[in-house]
Design a protein around this motif. Structure first.
Motif, short mmCIF file in Angstrom:
data_model
loop_
_atom_site.label_atom_id
_atom_site.label_comp_id
_atom_site.label_asym_id
_atom_site.label_seq_id
_atom_site.Cartn_x
_atom_site.Cartn_y
_atom_site.Cartn_z
N ASP A 33 0.83 -1.20 0.00
CA ASP A 33 0.00 0.00 0.00
C ASP A 33 0.86 1.25 0.00
O ASP A 33 0.56 2.23 -0.68
CB ASP A 33 -0.94 0.01 1.21
CG ASP A 33 -2.03 -1.04 1.10
OD1 ASP A 33 -2.28 -1.51 -0.03
OD2 ASP A 33 -2.63 -1.38 2.13
N THR A 34 1.95 1.23 0.77
CA THR A 34 2.85 2.38 0.83
C THR A 34 3.52 2.60 -0.51
O THR A 34 3.63 3.74 -0.98
CB THR A 34 3.91 2.17 1.92
OG1 THR A 34 3.25 1.91 3.16
CG2 THR A 34 4.78 3.39 2.07
N ASN A 36 2.36 1.74 -3.46
CA ASN A 36 1.35 2.26 -4.40
C ASN A 36 1.12 3.74 -4.18
O ASN A 36 0.98 4.51 -5.13
CB ASN A 36 0.04 1.49 -4.26
CG ASN A 36 0.11 0.12 -4.87
OD1 ASN A 36 1.00 -0.17 -5.65
ND2 ASN A 36 -0.82 -0.73 -4.53
N THR A 37 1.10 4.17 -2.91
CA THR A 37 0.93 5.58 -2.61
C THR A 37 2.12 6.39 -3.11
O THR A 37 1.95 7.48 -3.66
CB THR A 37 0.75 5.77 -1.09
OG1 THR A 37 -0.34 4.98 -0.64
CG2 THR A 37 0.48 7.22 -0.76
N LYS A 40 1.92 6.77 -6.83
CA LYS A 40 0.93 7.77 -7.21
C LYS A 40 1.51 9.17 -7.07
O LYS A 40 1.17 10.07 -7.82
CB LYS A 40 -0.32 7.65 -6.33
CG LYS A 40 -1.24 6.54 -6.71
CD LYS A 40 -2.40 6.53 -5.75
CE LYS A 40 -3.62 5.94 -6.36
NZ LYS A 40 -4.75 5.97 -5.44
N SER A 41 2.39 9.38 -6.10
CA SER A 41 2.95 10.70 -5.84
C SER A 41 4.18 11.01 -6.67
O SER A 41 4.67 12.14 -6.64
CB SER A 41 3.31 10.81 -4.35
OG SER A 41 2.19 10.58 -3.55
N ASN A 86 -1.69 7.51 -11.68
CA ASN A 86 -2.92 7.47 -10.90
C ASN A 86 -3.96 6.53 -11.54
O ASN A 86 -4.75 5.91 -10.85
CB ASN A 86 -3.51 8.85 -10.72
CG ASN A 86 -2.91 9.56 -9.54
OD1 ASN A 86 -2.47 8.93 -8.59
ND2 ASN A 86 -2.87 10.87 -9.59
N GLU A 90 -4.87 2.68 -9.20
CA GLU A 90 -6.12 3.02 -8.51
C GLU A 90 -6.49 2.00 -7.50
O GLU A 90 -6.24 0.90 -7.45
CB GLU A 90 -7.26 3.18 -9.51
CG GLU A 90 -7.31 4.56 -10.07
CD GLU A 90 -8.53 4.75 -10.94
OE1 GLU A 90 -9.35 3.85 -11.09
OE2 GLU A 90 -8.64 5.84 -11.50
#
Length: 90
Positions: A33-34, A36-37, A40-41, A86, A90
């Motif tokens: 999850d980290t 993927n975040t 995205k950034s 992004n 998703e």
């Protein structure tokens, strides 16, 4: 009596091993999850680097076309990376 103690220890060790696997799974899920975040950034970070290049050239008075082009390219790449990453993560 010995059978009961051995059975209890075996049952405890099985539960302990299962708890370790669950904890490891949750830890790996948090890493995914980290990541993927962070992915995205990534586009925003590249965009901010481009803005930083342009701000640097404005404050130093350095008006070379190479620096301005590098800032512009970084902004465009960051903008496109933000859009595509992004959609992908998703």
């Amino acid at each position: 009596m010995n059978f009961l103690i051995i059975f209890s220890l075996k049952n405890f060790s099985n539960r302990f091993i299962i708890a370790l696997f669950v904890a490891e799974y949750e830890k790996n899920k948090l890493k995914i999850d980290t990541m993927n975040t962070l992915m995205k950034s990534l586009g925003i970070v590249i965009l901010l680097i481009g803005v930083g290049i342009l701000v640097f050239t404005a404050f130093t008075g350095l008006r070379s076309n190479a620096a301005l082009a590098a800032g512009l390219i970084a902004i465009i790449v960051g903008f496109l990376a933000h859009i595509f990453l992004n959609k992908k993560f998703e």
